[in-house]
Scaffold this active site. Structure first.
Site, PDB file in Angstrom:
ATOM      1  N   ASP A  42       2.599  -4.677   0.690  1.00  0.00           N
ATOM      2  CA  ASP A  42       3.347  -3.417   0.663  1.00  0.00           C
ATOM      3  C   ASP A  42       4.838  -3.673   0.449  1.00  0.00           C
ATOM      4  O   ASP A  42       5.361  -4.705   0.865  1.00  0.00           O
ATOM      5  CB  ASP A  42       3.110  -2.685   1.992  1.00  0.00           C
ATOM      6  N   GLY A  43       5.487  -2.705  -0.183  1.00  0.00           N
ATOM      7  CA  GLY A  43       6.944  -2.763  -0.307  1.00  0.00           C
ATOM      8  C   GLY A  43       7.460  -2.978  -1.718  1.00  0.00           C
ATOM      9  O   GLY A  43       8.681  -3.094  -1.916  1.00  0.00           O
TER      10      GLY A  43
ATOM     11  N   ASN B 238      -4.635   5.302  -3.759  1.00  0.00           N
ATOM     12  CA  ASN B 238      -3.506   5.106  -4.675  1.00  0.00           C
ATOM     13  C   ASN B 238      -3.584   5.949  -5.950  1.00  0.00           C
ATOM     14  O   ASN B 238      -2.602   6.056  -6.687  1.00  0.00           O
ATOM     15  CB  ASN B 238      -3.346   3.619  -5.056  1.00  0.00           C
TER      16      ASN B 238
END
Ligand code: FPP
Length: 228
Positions: free
Chosen positions: A15-16, A63
């Site tokens: 993540d990120g 997603n």
């Protein structure tokens, strides 16, 4: 470089990427591109320190809610990496298994995924790549498979034998980058006794040193599995 052999299976929630790009005033796709390069480095590093199985969460069943442009960018990277895998990662004695629901993918993409799986199927180390993966759907599919077999009494072992990662022990350690404290529908069945390690580091910034820190922290944990 730490010794990672106490970990048989490690999993990553990567993540990120979006925040990493935003910090650089760049589009989110730029973060995914950087994240893909990190993915390759981190996977190689984990094998180098002796970890035999890795699972990564590349694209979740949730997603699809993202803008079309971003979805296309992720799939274009994925498409590039499919062939790249065979060339590079596959040569490192790594067996690639894609986990998740392939039904929305084009026949051509599915064929290429199967080709990679087939070509690497004799390799000893395992890399599970979650693409259109969701843990609840995985558990439902396992149960539906058992019903289809005529089972009327389902055991934990039955489900464990049917989840996508059944060739490996459950993950010892799940690492989440980007600082959020949740599992986000990742490996819900397999994570019953996994140790969790959350770091604020954004995925594209993740390095081997960060993996070392997670592994060292894992070694300090006292795993009791409900006992004393
Ligand atoms: C999460 O960051 C990341 C994703 C949803 C995609 C991950 C994809 C890759 C690392 C590249 C493709 C993968 C492979 C296996 C080649 P985010 O977009 O949620 O970041 P944010 O929380 O900062 O917005």
């Amino acid at each position: 470089m730490t010794d990672g052999t106490s970990i048989k299976h490690i999993a990553f929630i990567m993540d990120g990427n979006g925040r990493w790009a935003k910090k650089r005033h760049m589009p989110r796709e730029f973060g995914h591109k950087a994240g893909s390069e990190t993915f390759e480095n981190i996977v190689n590093y984990c094998y180098d320190i002796g970890i035999g199985a890795i699972t990564v969460y590349a694209f979740s069943t949730e997603n699809w809610k993202r803008p079309q442009k971003e979805i296309e960018a992720i799939f274009s990277l994925f498409s590039f990496y499919i062939d790249h895998y065979v060339e590079k990662i596959g040569k490192r004695n790594v067996r690639i298994i894609f986990i998740g629901d392939r039904s929305p993918f084009s026949a051509e993409l599915v064929r290429r995924m199967e080709n990679v799986e087939e070509k690497t199927s004799k390799n000893e180390r395992i890399l599970y790549v979650g693409i259109n993966y969701g843990a609840r759907a995985e558990i439902c599919a396992a149960v539906n498979g058992l019903i289809a077999e005529g089972k009327t009494n389902v055991t934990e072992e039955d489900i464990s034998a049917r989840v996508y990662t059944h060739l490996s022990p459950d993950p010892d350690l799940i690492v989440r980058t980007g600082g959020e404290y949740r599992l986000s529908n990742f490996l819900l069945w397999q994570s019953a006794y996994s140790e969790l390690y959350i770091t604020d580091t954004l995925w594209p910034d993740m390095t081997g040193d960060d993996v070392d820190k997670a592994v060292e922290e894992f070694k300090r944990r006292n795993r009791r599995y409900g006992g004393l």
